[in-house]
Scaffold this motif. Structure first.
Motif, short mmCIF file in Angstrom:
data_model
loop_
_atom_site.label_atom_id
_atom_site.label_comp_id
_atom_site.label_asym_id
_atom_site.label_seq_id
_atom_site.Cartn_x
_atom_site.Cartn_y
_atom_site.Cartn_z
N TYR A 189 0.94 -1.08 -0.12
CA TYR A 189 0.08 0.01 -0.19
C TYR A 189 0.85 1.26 -0.16
CZ TYR A 189 -3.45 3.44 1.03
OH TYR A 189 -4.45 4.71 0.65
N VAL A 190 2.08 1.10 0.38
CA VAL A 190 3.22 2.37 0.52
C VAL A 190 3.34 2.51 -0.78
CG1 VAL A 190 5.22 3.15 1.33
CG2 VAL A 190 3.72 2.19 3.07
N ASN A 191 3.37 1.70 -1.46
CA ASN A 191 3.89 1.57 -3.04
C ASN A 191 2.69 2.35 -3.77
OD1 ASN A 191 5.78 1.26 -5.29
ND2 ASN A 191 4.13 -0.39 -5.85
N GLN A 192 1.32 2.18 -3.37
CA GLN A 192 0.30 2.84 -4.07
C GLN A 192 0.19 4.13 -3.36
OE1 GLN A 192 -0.63 0.29 -6.53
NE2 GLN A 192 -2.34 1.59 -6.02
N LEU A 193 0.76 4.26 -2.34
CA LEU A 193 0.71 5.91 -1.66
C LEU A 193 1.56 6.53 -2.51
CD1 LEU A 193 -0.54 7.70 0.14
CD2 LEU A 193 1.24 6.94 1.95
N ILE A 194 2.79 6.28 -2.58
CA ILE A 194 3.71 6.86 -3.62
C ILE A 194 3.30 7.16 -4.82
CG2 ILE A 194 6.08 6.76 -4.64
CD1 ILE A 194 7.05 5.14 -2.07
N GLY A 195 2.53 6.15 -5.42
CA GLY A 195 1.98 6.60 -6.81
C GLY A 195 0.90 7.64 -6.67
N LEU A 196 0.06 7.53 -5.84
CA LEU A 196 -0.86 8.37 -5.28
C LEU A 196 -0.33 9.89 -5.28
CD1 LEU A 196 -4.00 9.28 -4.80
CD2 LEU A 196 -3.46 8.84 -2.44
N ILE A 197 0.61 10.25 -4.66
CA ILE A 197 1.47 11.41 -4.54
C ILE A 197 1.59 11.97 -5.82
CG2 ILE A 197 3.42 12.55 -3.62
CD1 ILE A 197 3.26 10.62 -1.22
N LYS A 198 2.26 11.13 -6.69
CA LYS A 198 2.53 11.41 -7.91
C LYS A 198 1.36 11.69 -8.94
CE LYS A 198 5.21 7.97 -8.65
NZ LYS A 198 6.27 7.12 -9.49
N SER A 199 0.37 11.05 -8.45
CA SER A 199 -0.84 11.17 -9.56
C SER A 199 -1.40 12.49 -8.99
CB SER A 199 -1.99 9.79 -9.25
OG SER A 199 -1.38 8.78 -9.62
N THR A 200 -1.39 12.98 -8.32
CA THR A 200 -1.94 14.35 -7.41
C THR A 200 -1.96 15.30 -8.73
OG1 THR A 200 -0.15 14.91 -5.98
CG2 THR A 200 -2.04 13.98 -5.17
N SER A 201 -0.54 15.18 -9.53
CA SER A 201 -0.28 16.14 -10.46
C SER A 201 -1.36 16.47 -11.42
CB SER A 201 1.07 15.75 -11.37
OG SER A 201 1.09 14.40 -11.84
N LEU A 202 -2.07 15.46 -11.65
CA LEU A 202 -3.19 15.22 -12.69
C LEU A 202 -4.52 16.06 -12.10
CD1 LEU A 202 -3.46 11.48 -13.68
CD2 LEU A 202 -2.41 13.43 -15.05
N VAL A 203 -4.48 16.53 -10.84
CA VAL A 203 -5.74 17.44 -10.46
C VAL A 203 -5.29 18.74 -11.00
CG1 VAL A 203 -5.85 16.17 -8.39
CG2 VAL A 203 -4.49 18.51 -8.39
N PHE A 204 -4.40 19.23 -11.58
CA PHE A 204 -4.21 20.37 -12.40
C PHE A 204 -5.09 20.39 -13.67
CE2 PHE A 204 -2.26 22.54 -16.24
CZ PHE A 204 -2.23 23.67 -15.83
N TYR A 205 -5.74 19.39 -14.00
CA TYR A 205 -6.67 19.31 -15.32
C TYR A 205 -8.14 19.57 -14.79
CZ TYR A 205 -2.66 17.63 -17.96
OH TYR A 205 -1.43 17.57 -18.57
N VAL A 206 -8.21 19.76 -13.58
CA VAL A 206 -9.76 20.03 -12.86
C VAL A 206 -9.60 21.41 -12.08
CG1 VAL A 206 -10.59 17.74 -12.78
CG2 VAL A 206 -9.50 18.73 -10.87
N SER A 207 -8.62 22.12 -12.67
CA SER A 207 -8.26 23.54 -12.39
C SER A 207 -7.96 23.80 -10.91
CB SER A 207 -9.86 24.36 -12.52
OG SER A 207 -9.93 24.28 -13.78
N LEU A 208 -7.28 22.84 -10.02
CA LEU A 208 -6.80 22.75 -9.01
C LEU A 208 -5.32 23.17 -8.76
CD1 LEU A 208 -7.58 22.76 -5.86
CD2 LEU A 208 -7.16 20.19 -5.80
N LEU A 209 -5.01 24.07 -8.43
CA LEU A 209 -3.53 24.38 -8.32
C LEU A 209 -2.67 23.82 -7.25
CD1 LEU A 209 -3.45 28.44 -9.33
CD2 LEU A 209 -2.80 26.22 -10.88
N ASP A 210 -2.33 22.42 -7.58
CA ASP A 210 -1.46 21.86 -6.67
C ASP A 210 0.18 22.07 -7.10
OD1 ASP A 210 -1.47 20.51 -9.20
OD2 ASP A 210 -0.56 18.64 -8.19
N LEU A 211 0.88 21.43 -6.43
CA LEU A 211 2.40 21.59 -6.71
C LEU A 211 2.53 21.58 -8.35
CD1 LEU A 211 5.37 22.11 -5.69
CD2 LEU A 211 5.35 19.40 -5.65
#
Length: 328
Positions: free
Chosen positions: A229-251
């Motif tokens: 699950y930690v491996n999945q969590l690391i993938g989740l952290i990188k997947s947050t970069s996609l929220v830019f496409y729903v107009s959310l300004l993350d990192l």
């Protein structure tokens, strides 16, 4: 009977035993390690390659390290980093909770729950995350209002979907729905890894099913669930970069926006995002190590050494080797 020729061996010809050799002679002999020239050649080649990469990072003016230092701790970048942490934390918690429920559904005796859980996992593992996020972003076009009431009957409370579905809400829901599908398989695999005898022993004691799962099965399953699950969590952290496409300004969204405003700083801004993602995933990996070490108690004879303990042992071994070579 006469012995065959060459069978008799005199005591004078017998090889000496270790007890016949003086202890000082044995202690003076130094064990020579096995020579491994191939390993040394590969090690030297890798060190040269690493040195070239580091030299290129430091000396190449294209990276603009002065601009990197300027952007690294800018309030705009830190605000985007906080958004990334918030989205990742909420999605990880909700995704794990959903994964546990889906895993229990897959393992339940109800054919309806098994079918629904399997279908959900199959669907969200098949659809790309960016498609899920964009679909949720345009969800108000399909359903303008949401209501609570009698199924297929009158509604008691009605909500405006466009007001409820903020950018943060869409990002968290989309990532959580996607994460739950993968977490379900991780949790299910961990539960199945627990020895069947543990289930039988708990059932023989007459313990309730819920108590068996909370206090006996799930704690043992965590040893298998944690690294996956930690491996999945690391993938989740990188997947947050996609929220830019729903107009959310993350990192990543902040870096992308700043690079559009300052086109000359594209590479330094990308390096800022890269370093922050490295820091986040490294912090998660450190937490993973200590969680796995905690759950290893009782399963192994000795706990895995911490990085500090490994470093101390390595220095002590090197010091003893140098002292032995100096004595010789």
């Amino acid at each position: 009977m006469s012995e065959p020729p060459g069978a008799a061996v005199s005591l004078a010809e017998a090889p000496p035993t270790p007890s016949d050799i003086p202890s000082k002679t044995l202690s003076a002999q130094r064990v020579q390690p096995l020579r491994r020239p191939g390993r040394w050649i590969v090690t030297a080649a890798v060190l040269v390659l690493v040195a070239q990469i580091l030299h290129g990072l430091v000396t190449n003016p294209f990276y603009q390290w002065d601009r990197f230092r300027y952007w690294f701790l800018r309030p705009t970048v830190l605000d985007g980093l906080l958004v990334t942490l918030e989205v990742a934390a909420l999605s990880a918690a909700l995704g794990l909770l959903g994964g546990i429920l889906l895993a229990l559904g897959r393992l339940s005796g109800s054919p309806v729950l098994r079918a629904v859980s399997w279908t959900y996992t199959w669907l969200f593992r098949s659809v790309p995350l960016i498609v899920v996020l964009i679909f949720l972003y345009n969800f108000s076009a399909l359903y303008k209002t949401l209501s609570l009431g009698v199924p297929f009957g009158p509604a008691f409370v009605t909500f405006d979907e466009s007001k409820l579905a903020t950018d943060m809400t869409i990002a968290v829901i989309g990532l959580s729905l996607n994460e739950a599908a993968y977490a379900a398989e991780v949790v299910r695999g961990g539960i199945l890894s627990v020895d069947q005898g543990q289930h039988e022993a708990a059932a023989a004691l007459g313990l309730p099913k819920g108590y068996q799962f909370r206090r006996i099965v799930f704690p043992q399953a965590l040893r298998s669930i944690t690294p996956n699950y930690v491996n999945q969590l690391i993938g989740l952290i990188k997947s947050t970069s996609l929220v830019f496409y729903v107009s959310l300004l993350d990192l990543f969204g902040t870096v992308q926006s700043m690079s559009s405003t300052y086109p000359g700083d594209v590479v330094p801004l990308l390096m800022v995002a890269t370093v922050w993602y490295l820091i986040l995933t490294s912090a998660v990996s450190v937490v993973q190590f200590y969680v796995e070490r905690h759950h290893a108690r009782g399963a192994t004879r000795t706990l895995p050494p911490t990085p500090l303990q490994k470093a101390r042992a390595g220095l002590a071994s090197l010091r003893d080797r140098l002292r032995g070579e100096a004595a010789v």
